[in-house]
Design a protein around this motif. Sequence first.
Motif, PDB file in Angstrom:
ATOM      1  N   THR A  81       0.801  -1.222   0.000  1.00 32.33           N
ATOM      2  CA  THR A  81       0.000   0.000   0.000  1.00 32.33           C
ATOM      3  C   THR A  81       0.834   1.273   0.000  1.00 32.33           C
ATOM      4  OG1 THR A  81      -0.138  -0.004   2.409  1.00 32.33           O
ATOM      5  CG2 THR A  81      -1.911  -1.128   1.200  1.00 32.33           C
ATOM      6  N   ARG A  82       2.157   1.120   0.066  1.00 34.30           N
ATOM      7  CA  ARG A  82       3.033   2.295   0.088  1.00 34.30           C
ATOM      8  C   ARG A  82       4.180   2.126  -0.890  1.00 34.30           C
ATOM      9  NH1 ARG A  82       3.140   3.950   6.435  1.00 34.30           N
ATOM     10  NH2 ARG A  82       0.891   3.858   6.596  1.00 34.30           N
ATOM     11  N   GLN A  83       4.633   3.240  -1.386  1.00 38.75           N
ATOM     12  CA  GLN A  83       5.758   3.229  -2.311  1.00 38.75           C
ATOM     13  C   GLN A  83       7.036   2.831  -1.581  1.00 38.75           C
ATOM     14  OE1 GLN A  83       6.222   6.925  -4.409  1.00 38.75           O
ATOM     15  NE2 GLN A  83       7.625   6.027  -5.894  1.00 38.75           N
ATOM     16  N   VAL A  84       7.807   1.963  -2.212  1.00 39.34           N
ATOM     17  CA  VAL A  84       9.119   1.558  -1.706  1.00 39.34           C
ATOM     18  C   VAL A  84      10.132   1.763  -2.824  1.00 39.34           C
ATOM     19  CG1 VAL A  84       8.191  -0.126  -0.045  1.00 39.34           C
ATOM     20  CG2 VAL A  84       8.794  -0.871  -2.347  1.00 39.34           C
ATOM     21  N   ALA A  85      11.381   1.787  -2.462  1.00 40.05           N
ATOM     22  CA  ALA A  85      12.430   1.985  -3.460  1.00 40.05           C
ATOM     23  C   ALA A  85      12.477   0.805  -4.429  1.00 40.05           C
ATOM     24  CB  ALA A  85      13.780   2.149  -2.772  1.00 40.05           C
ATOM     25  N   PRO A  86      12.686   1.075  -5.706  1.00 38.40           N
ATOM     26  CA  PRO A  86      12.823  -0.018  -6.671  1.00 38.40           C
ATOM     27  C   PRO A  86      14.173  -0.700  -6.491  1.00 38.40           C
ATOM     28  CG  PRO A  86      13.220   2.069  -7.757  1.00 38.40           C
ATOM     29  CD  PRO A  86      12.800   2.393  -6.334  1.00 38.40           C
ATOM     30  N   PRO A  87      14.361  -1.851  -7.100  1.00 34.70           N
ATOM     31  CA  PRO A  87      15.672  -2.500  -7.044  1.00 34.70           C
ATOM     32  C   PRO A  87      16.744  -1.564  -7.609  1.00 34.70           C
ATOM     33  CG  PRO A  87      14.036  -3.958  -8.024  1.00 34.70           C
ATOM     34  CD  PRO A  87      13.392  -2.617  -7.879  1.00 34.70           C
ATOM     35  N   PRO A  88      17.968  -1.667  -7.126  1.00 31.57           N
ATOM     36  CA  PRO A  88      19.035  -0.779  -7.595  1.00 31.57           C
ATOM     37  C   PRO A  88      19.279  -0.836  -9.103  1.00 31.57           C
ATOM     38  CG  PRO A  88      19.799  -2.144  -5.758  1.00 31.57           C
ATOM     39  CD  PRO A  88      18.419  -2.588  -6.110  1.00 31.57           C
ATOM     40  N   ASP A  89      19.011  -1.985  -9.721  1.00 30.78           N
ATOM     41  CA  ASP A  89      19.243  -2.132 -11.160  1.00 30.78           C
ATOM     42  C   ASP A  89      17.958  -2.015 -11.990  1.00 30.78           C
ATOM     43  OD1 ASP A  89      18.103  -4.510 -10.324  1.00 30.78           O
ATOM     44  OD2 ASP A  89      19.582  -5.796 -11.313  1.00 30.78           O
ATOM     45  N   ALA A  90      16.913  -1.442 -11.419  1.00 33.99           N
ATOM     46  CA  ALA A  90      15.614  -1.354 -12.097  1.00 33.99           C
ATOM     47  C   ALA A  90      15.704  -0.684 -13.458  1.00 33.99           C
ATOM     48  CB  ALA A  90      14.607  -0.622 -11.214  1.00 33.99           C
ATOM     49  N   ASP A  91      16.414   0.409 -13.545  1.00 31.67           N
ATOM     50  CA  ASP A  91      16.486   1.130 -14.819  1.00 31.67           C
ATOM     51  C   ASP A  91      17.146   0.305 -15.925  1.00 31.67           C
ATOM     52  OD1 ASP A  91      15.177   3.304 -13.727  1.00 31.67           O
ATOM     53  OD2 ASP A  91      17.008   4.428 -13.330  1.00 31.67           O
ATOM     54  N   GLU A  92      18.021  -0.611 -15.554  1.00 30.73           N
ATOM     55  CA  GLU A  92      18.676  -1.468 -16.546  1.00 30.73           C
ATOM     56  C   GLU A  92      17.688  -2.452 -17.182  1.00 30.73           C
ATOM     57  OE1 GLU A  92      22.215  -3.361 -14.940  1.00 30.73           O
ATOM     58  OE2 GLU A  92      22.527  -1.594 -13.669  1.00 30.73           O
TER      59      GLU A  92
END
Length: 111
Positions: A81-92
């Motif tokens: 229900t809340r935003q969390v940080a994406p994985p460090p390599d998400a943009d890749e």
Amino acid sequence: MTYIVTDDCIRCRYTDCVEVCPVDCFYAGENMLVINPDECIDCGVCEAECPAEAILPDSDPRAEKWIEINREYSAQWPNITRQVAPPPDADEFKGVQGKFEKYFSPKPAAE
């Protein structure tokens, strides 16, 4: 109608969509999110918020196989229900094709 999450979410798992959902119908797997299609109220605010463009209306022909995948895993994974940080390599992994076969994990999110 409902919205669903496709494999474009795998290994990206941005949670911008979760933050705007008025009915908290997102569920978190180890490396992707799904929407419970029976809880979604078809408001569409999540679709515009997804940086990976992984959310589609079920009326989109590309969504057909994803409806059952979203239904199945939303019954197994924890509600988010809340935003969390994406994985460090998400943009890749943003925009990578064929992620379901290569990277999908049926495990629930650890958080």
